[in-house]
Scaffold this motif. Sequence first.
Motif, PDB file in Angstrom:
ATOM      1  N   ILE A  41       4.799   7.140  -1.760  1.00 24.03           N
ATOM      2  CA  ILE A  41       3.882   7.486  -2.485  1.00 24.03           C
ATOM      3  C   ILE A  41       2.876   6.238  -1.756  1.00 24.03           C
ATOM      4  N   ARG A  42       1.741   6.909  -1.679  1.00 25.91           N
ATOM      5  CA  ARG A  42       0.565   5.834  -1.186  1.00 25.91           C
ATOM      6  C   ARG A  42      -0.698   6.525  -1.795  1.00 25.91           C
ATOM      7  N   LYS A  43      -1.997   6.189  -1.592  1.00 29.41           N
ATOM      8  CA  LYS A  43      -3.198   6.290  -2.123  1.00 29.41           C
ATOM      9  C   LYS A  43      -3.286   7.931  -1.927  1.00 29.41           C
ATOM     10  N   ASN A  44      -3.263   8.837  -3.041  1.00 32.54           N
ATOM     11  CA  ASN A  44      -3.499  10.056  -2.922  1.00 32.54           C
ATOM     12  C   ASN A  44      -2.710  11.112  -2.145  1.00 32.54           C
ATOM     13  N   PHE A  45      -1.293  10.632  -2.156  1.00 34.15           N
ATOM     14  CA  PHE A  45      -0.647  11.133  -1.119  1.00 34.15           C
ATOM     15  C   PHE A  45       0.918  11.062  -1.711  1.00 34.15           C
ATOM     16  N   ILE A  46       1.886  12.007  -1.720  1.00 28.05           N
ATOM     17  CA  ILE A  46       3.145  11.979  -2.361  1.00 28.05           C
ATOM     18  C   ILE A  46       3.946  12.837  -1.246  1.00 28.05           C
ATOM     19  N   LEU A  47       4.994  12.098  -0.675  1.00 28.93           N
ATOM     20  CA  LEU A  47       5.871  12.928   0.467  1.00 28.93           C
ATOM     21  C   LEU A  47       7.189  12.975  -0.176  1.00 28.93           C
ATOM     22  N   THR A  48       7.951  13.954  -0.437  1.00 27.80           N
ATOM     23  CA  THR A  48       9.075  14.056  -0.755  1.00 27.80           C
ATOM     24  C   THR A  48       9.925  14.411   0.412  1.00 27.80           C
ATOM     25  N   LEU A  49      11.242  13.779   0.460  1.00 26.20           N
ATOM     26  CA  LEU A  49      12.090  14.266   1.679  1.00 26.20           C
ATOM     27  C   LEU A  49      13.592  14.441   1.177  1.00 26.20           C
ATOM     28  N   HIS A  50      14.108  15.530   1.606  1.00 29.71           N
ATOM     29  CA  HIS A  50      15.507  15.699   1.075  1.00 29.71           C
ATOM     30  C   HIS A  50      16.148  16.747   2.142  1.00 29.71           C
ATOM     31  N   THR A  51      17.493  16.744   1.911  1.00 28.99           N
ATOM     32  CA  THR A  51      18.100  17.894   2.504  1.00 28.99           C
ATOM     33  C   THR A  51      17.897  19.235   2.211  1.00 28.99           C
TER      34      THR A  51
ATOM     35  N   VAL B  37       0.809  -1.004   0.132  1.00 31.88           N
ATOM     36  CA  VAL B  37       0.259   0.019  -0.070  1.00 31.88           C
ATOM     37  C   VAL B  37       0.897   1.036   0.047  1.00 31.88           C
ATOM     38  N   GLU B  38       2.110   1.152   0.050  1.00 37.82           N
ATOM     39  CA  GLU B  38       3.005   2.212   0.197  1.00 37.82           C
ATOM     40  C   GLU B  38       4.280   1.828  -0.687  1.00 37.82           C
ATOM     41  N   LEU B  39       4.590   2.996  -1.547  1.00 42.83           N
ATOM     42  CA  LEU B  39       5.837   2.626  -2.303  1.00 42.83           C
ATOM     43  C   LEU B  39       6.994   3.710  -2.022  1.00 42.83           C
ATOM     44  N   GLY B  40       8.045   3.418  -1.932  1.00 47.36           N
ATOM     45  CA  GLY B  40       9.280   4.236  -1.663  1.00 47.36           C
ATOM     46  C   GLY B  40      10.244   4.025  -2.753  1.00 47.36           C
ATOM     47  N   LEU B  41      10.761   5.375  -3.204  1.00 48.67           N
ATOM     48  CA  LEU B  41      12.016   5.522  -3.990  1.00 48.67           C
ATOM     49  C   LEU B  41      12.977   6.442  -3.477  1.00 48.67           C
ATOM     50  N   MET B  42      14.197   5.969  -3.625  1.00 45.59           N
ATOM     51  CA  MET B  42      15.331   6.865  -3.402  1.00 45.59           C
ATOM     52  C   MET B  42      16.246   7.306  -4.667  1.00 45.59           C
ATOM     53  N   LEU B  43      16.397   8.190  -4.992  1.00 45.45           N
ATOM     54  CA  LEU B  43      16.725   8.715  -6.079  1.00 45.45           C
ATOM     55  C   LEU B  43      18.290   9.644  -5.835  1.00 45.45           C
ATOM     56  N   PRO B  44      19.187   9.585  -6.301  1.00 49.03           N
ATOM     57  CA  PRO B  44      20.177  10.367  -6.144  1.00 49.03           C
ATOM     58  C   PRO B  44      20.041  11.904  -6.879  1.00 49.03           C
ATOM     59  N   VAL B  45      20.550  12.942  -5.914  1.00 44.68           N
ATOM     60  CA  VAL B  45      20.110  14.422  -6.586  1.00 44.68           C
ATOM     61  C   VAL B  45      21.589  14.790  -6.633  1.00 44.68           C
ATOM     62  N   ILE B  46      21.894  15.281  -8.062  1.00 41.08           N
ATOM     63  CA  ILE B  46      23.433  15.859  -8.076  1.00 41.08           C
ATOM     64  C   ILE B  46      23.110  17.324  -8.173  1.00 41.08           C
ATOM     65  N   LYS B  47      24.372  18.021  -7.585  1.00 38.77           N
ATOM     66  CA  LYS B  47      24.099  19.381  -7.465  1.00 38.77           C
ATOM     67  C   LYS B  47      25.668  19.741  -7.700  1.00 38.77           C
TER      68      LYS B  47
END
Length: 161
Positions: free
Chosen positions: A135-145, A110-120
């Motif tokens: 990601i889950r039903k109707n909701f997206i959460l992005t977490l980063h520095t 019921v929940e999906l998680g992705l970790m992607l590298p961000v290059i700066k």
Amino acid sequence: MDIQINKYEINDNGPASQAGPAPKTKFIPGITKPCLCVGVFENGQTLKSEVDNPAELRDTLRGFSVAWVDHKTDNLKEDAASIAAYLGFNPLLPATLLQDQYASYEDFDVELGLMLPVIKVNKLDVLTTPLLILIRKNFILTLHTTNLTRFERLGRYAETF
């Protein structure tokens, strides 16, 4: 179709239990607040809100039919599980994702998680930091520095949709 929040809690006795206090994240105040929320109500009206703590979003999130929360923190590895848990995700999801070095994928049905590298790139310095997308039903959460600013720019367009 409200969004469920505040389902999990991190405690010293185990990974997750029911409902708990808002996470306390360390954040160095800057130009913008660390938590951006964008949502669409059932009637199609959009709302954009910037807050210091996800606890301030509790009532607002429950009214959305679909929502995106972007949260930045100065210590992603320490804070990701508590932020995710407070917003209704299983705290094991970000903890599992952050075990890998660059990229990762977890599916908890019921929940999906992705970790992607961000290059700066800053002149000759190349910095790689993780970006968590939960990601889950109707909701997206992005977490980063805090050094990632791409989503601040994307959030500017939220109210135009």
